[in-house]
Design a protein around this motif. Structure first.
Motif, PDB file in Angstrom:
ATOM      1  N   GLY A  40      45.218  46.662  44.811  1.00  0.00           N
ATOM      2  CA  GLY A  40      43.970  47.158  45.286  1.00  0.00           C
ATOM      3  C   GLY A  40      42.628  46.564  44.750  1.00  0.00           C
ATOM      4  N   MET A  41      42.756  45.550  44.102  1.00  0.00           N
ATOM      5  CA  MET A  41      41.513  44.944  43.312  1.00  0.00           C
ATOM      6  C   MET A  41      40.625  44.273  44.588  1.00  0.00           C
ATOM      7  SD  MET A  41      43.285  42.850  40.143  1.00  0.00           S
ATOM      8  CE  MET A  41      41.558  42.559  39.456  1.00  0.00           C
ATOM      9  N   GLU A  42      39.416  44.512  44.111  1.00  0.00           N
ATOM     10  CA  GLU A  42      38.235  44.061  45.158  1.00  0.00           C
ATOM     11  C   GLU A  42      37.511  43.046  44.437  1.00  0.00           C
ATOM     12  OE1 GLU A  42      37.368  45.326  48.033  1.00  0.00           O
ATOM     13  OE2 GLU A  42      39.039  47.066  47.796  1.00  0.00           O
ATOM     14  N   SER A  43      36.675  42.312  44.919  1.00  0.00           N
ATOM     15  CA  SER A  43      35.892  41.247  44.493  1.00  0.00           C
ATOM     16  C   SER A  43      35.392  41.319  43.246  1.00  0.00           C
ATOM     17  CB  SER A  43      34.675  40.785  45.472  1.00  0.00           C
ATOM     18  OG  SER A  43      35.376  40.154  46.634  1.00  0.00           O
ATOM     19  N   ILE A  44      34.743  42.387  42.999  1.00  0.00           N
ATOM     20  CA  ILE A  44      34.198  42.767  41.772  1.00  0.00           C
ATOM     21  C   ILE A  44      35.093  42.746  40.499  1.00  0.00           C
ATOM     22  CG2 ILE A  44      34.094  45.250  41.695  1.00  0.00           C
ATOM     23  CD1 ILE A  44      31.231  43.316  40.398  1.00  0.00           C
ATOM     24  N   ASP A  45      36.241  43.343  40.866  1.00  0.00           N
ATOM     25  CA  ASP A  45      37.276  43.516  40.025  1.00  0.00           C
ATOM     26  C   ASP A  45      37.998  42.227  39.584  1.00  0.00           C
ATOM     27  OD1 ASP A  45      37.349  46.419  40.206  1.00  0.00           O
ATOM     28  OD2 ASP A  45      38.516  46.323  41.965  1.00  0.00           O
ATOM     29  N   VAL A  46      38.116  41.481  40.528  1.00  0.00           N
ATOM     30  CA  VAL A  46      38.652  39.878  40.339  1.00  0.00           C
ATOM     31  C   VAL A  46      37.512  39.058  39.222  1.00  0.00           C
ATOM     32  CG1 VAL A  46      39.034  37.638  41.413  1.00  0.00           C
ATOM     33  CG2 VAL A  46      39.751  39.888  42.395  1.00  0.00           C
ATOM     34  N   VAL A  47      36.220  39.466  39.496  1.00  0.00           N
ATOM     35  CA  VAL A  47      35.368  38.862  38.771  1.00  0.00           C
ATOM     36  C   VAL A  47      35.436  39.279  37.203  1.00  0.00           C
ATOM     37  CG1 VAL A  47      32.746  38.687  38.284  1.00  0.00           C
ATOM     38  CG2 VAL A  47      33.631  38.330  40.464  1.00  0.00           C
ATOM     39  N   ALA A  48      35.647  40.619  36.948  1.00  0.00           N
ATOM     40  CA  ALA A  48      35.963  41.282  35.720  1.00  0.00           C
ATOM     41  C   ALA A  48      37.013  40.616  35.306  1.00  0.00           C
ATOM     42  CB  ALA A  48      35.916  42.726  35.837  1.00  0.00           C
TER      43      ALA A  48
END
Length: 103
Positions: A40-48
Motif C-alpha cells: 500500500g505504498m503511496e508516492s510519499i512513502d516511495v520518496v521516504a
C-alpha cells in the motif's frame, strides 16, 4: 536467493517497516511482495524509501534512475525483489560503495 540478496532483502525490509510503521508491522515482505498492492505504498512513502536507500547505499544505488526506466504499469506492479536485484547489480558495479557505507 543469493546471500547478498538475502542481506539486501533484510535491509530493505527494515527500511520499509521504518517508512510504513504500524501499517506494515504484520506484513511478511518477500521478493514477490508488491510495493503498491500488498504494501500500500503511496508516492510519499516511495520518496521516504528512496531517502533511506540514499542514506544506506550512497550514490551507488540510484532509485530514481531505476524507476525512470520503468513504464507506468511496471511501476504499479513493482516487486521488492526487482529492487533487491537492482541494488545487488548497482553494488557490483566498479566503484560502488560496499553495503553499509553511509549508515
Amino acid at each position: 536467493m543469493s546471500t547478498a540478496q538475502a542481506t539486501i532483502l533484510a535491509d530493505l525490509t527494515e527500511m520499509i517497516h521504518a517508512v510504513l510503521g504500524e501499517f506494515a508491522a504484520d506484513t511478511e515482505i518477500t521478493m514477490d511482495t508488491t510495493f503498491r498492492d500488498e504494501l500500500g505504498m503511496e508516492s510519499i512513502d516511495v520518496v521516504a524509501l528512496a531517502g533511506r536507500l540514499q542514506s544506506r547505499y550512497g550514490n551507488s544505488v540510484n532509485f530514481a534512475h531505476f524507476v525512470a526506466k520503468l513504464d507506468l504499469e511496471n511501476v504499479r506492479e513493482l516487486r521488492v525483489g526487482q529492487l533487491v536485484e537492482h541494488i545487488e547489480r548497482s553494488l557490483a558495479e566498479p566503484g560502488a560503495q560496499p553495503a553499509g557505507v553511509g549508515q
